[in-house]
Design a protein around this motif. Sequence first.
Motif, mmCIF file in Angstrom:
data_model
loop_
_atom_site.group_PDB
_atom_site.id
_atom_site.type_symbol
_atom_site.label_atom_id
_atom_site.label_comp_id
_atom_site.label_asym_id
_atom_site.label_seq_id
_atom_site.Cartn_x
_atom_site.Cartn_y
_atom_site.Cartn_z
ATOM 1 N N ILE A 85 0.853 -1.197 0.000
ATOM 2 C CA ILE A 85 0.000 0.000 0.000
ATOM 3 C C ILE A 85 0.886 1.243 0.000
ATOM 4 O O ILE A 85 1.770 1.397 0.841
ATOM 5 C CB ILE A 85 -0.942 0.014 1.219
ATOM 6 C CG1 ILE A 85 -1.964 -1.119 1.115
ATOM 7 C CG2 ILE A 85 -1.655 1.373 1.324
ATOM 8 C CD1 ILE A 85 -2.869 -1.256 2.324
ATOM 9 N N GLN A 86 0.615 2.130 -0.963
ATOM 10 C CA GLN A 86 1.377 3.363 -1.110
ATOM 11 C C GLN A 86 0.558 4.611 -0.774
ATOM 12 O O GLN A 86 1.112 5.705 -0.693
ATOM 13 C CB GLN A 86 1.924 3.482 -2.535
ATOM 14 C CG GLN A 86 2.886 2.391 -2.912
ATOM 15 C CD GLN A 86 4.122 2.381 -2.044
ATOM 16 O OE1 GLN A 86 4.729 3.417 -1.782
ATOM 17 N NE2 GLN A 86 4.507 1.213 -1.550
ATOM 18 N N GLY A 87 -0.754 4.443 -0.628
ATOM 19 C CA GLY A 87 -1.574 5.600 -0.317
ATOM 20 C C GLY A 87 -3.031 5.228 -0.206
ATOM 21 O O GLY A 87 -3.420 4.090 -0.495
ATOM 22 N N TYR A 88 -3.802 6.220 0.202
ATOM 23 C CA TYR A 88 -5.238 6.012 0.352
ATOM 24 C C TYR A 88 -5.982 7.321 0.110
ATOM 25 O O TYR A 88 -5.411 8.407 0.232
ATOM 26 C CB TYR A 88 -5.578 5.436 1.718
ATOM 27 C CG TYR A 88 -5.251 6.315 2.906
ATOM 28 C CD1 TYR A 88 -6.235 7.106 3.511
ATOM 29 C CD2 TYR A 88 -3.971 6.338 3.447
ATOM 30 C CE1 TYR A 88 -5.941 7.892 4.615
ATOM 31 C CE2 TYR A 88 -3.678 7.114 4.552
ATOM 32 C CZ TYR A 88 -4.660 7.897 5.132
ATOM 33 O OH TYR A 88 -4.364 8.674 6.227
ATOM 34 N N ALA A 89 -7.236 7.182 -0.257
ATOM 35 C CA ALA A 89 -8.103 8.342 -0.464
ATOM 36 C C ALA A 89 -9.504 7.957 -0.030
ATOM 37 O O ALA A 89 -9.897 6.789 -0.123
ATOM 38 C CB ALA A 89 -8.108 8.762 -1.934
ATOM 39 N N TYR A 90 -10.225 8.943 0.461
ATOM 40 C CA TYR A 90 -11.609 8.694 0.839
ATOM 41 C C TYR A 90 -12.420 9.972 0.677
ATOM 42 O O TYR A 90 -11.872 11.069 0.570
ATOM 43 C CB TYR A 90 -11.721 8.157 2.268
ATOM 44 C CG TYR A 90 -11.179 9.053 3.358
ATOM 45 C CD1 TYR A 90 -11.971 10.048 3.934
ATOM 46 C CD2 TYR A 90 -9.888 8.894 3.827
ATOM 47 C CE1 TYR A 90 -11.479 10.860 4.940
ATOM 48 C CE2 TYR A 90 -9.385 9.692 4.831
ATOM 49 C CZ TYR A 90 -10.187 10.680 5.384
ATOM 50 O OH TYR A 90 -9.693 11.484 6.380
#
Length: 191
Positions: A62-67
């Motif tokens: 996992i390199q990032g997340y968005a919500y």
Amino acid sequence: MIELRDASMADAERLLGIYDYYVKNTAITFEYETPTLDEFKSRMARITKRYPYLVILLDGQIQGYAYAGPFVGRAAYDWSCEMTIYLDHRARKQGLGRLLYTAMEQALKKMGILNLYACIGYPKTPDAYLTTNSADFHAHLGYVEVGRFHQCGYKFGRWYDMIWMEKIIGAHKEAQAPILEYKNSKSKGEN
């Protein structure tokens, strides 16, 4: 190999690790202390009841997340949402943010969301804790500045502005259909 998928609670520790860097080293978030893992999971659970919460992986990591989240929290604002994105600080400038936001925008459009908003810390002069990179990233993706609050955030002994940026992704109608529930991969029966 790049993979995009819905976040799960099993991802929470990694996501919190990404966020922790920004809390401790930047004014990108105005939060002073990193939330506990339980608090972070609680935030994720609240968001995923209604909105997409996506992660991006590069070669299985996992390199990032968005919500997305509620813009204000009143029924009349259902067609608007606030966007949030965090990438591992070592994973920037690889196009991962664009991929995440594009996937978020597509998911939100399917739900019937029309307006996207981003609340962004903004320096009077870029410094070691905050640059204009976030605002520049959003502008590059079609967001425009629609408001500014002056010296409203204080972190690391400095005052920062906060700007709101907006992107319209759908048509506003006189008789607007209600938004749909977000269907993540688990609710569709996929793994």
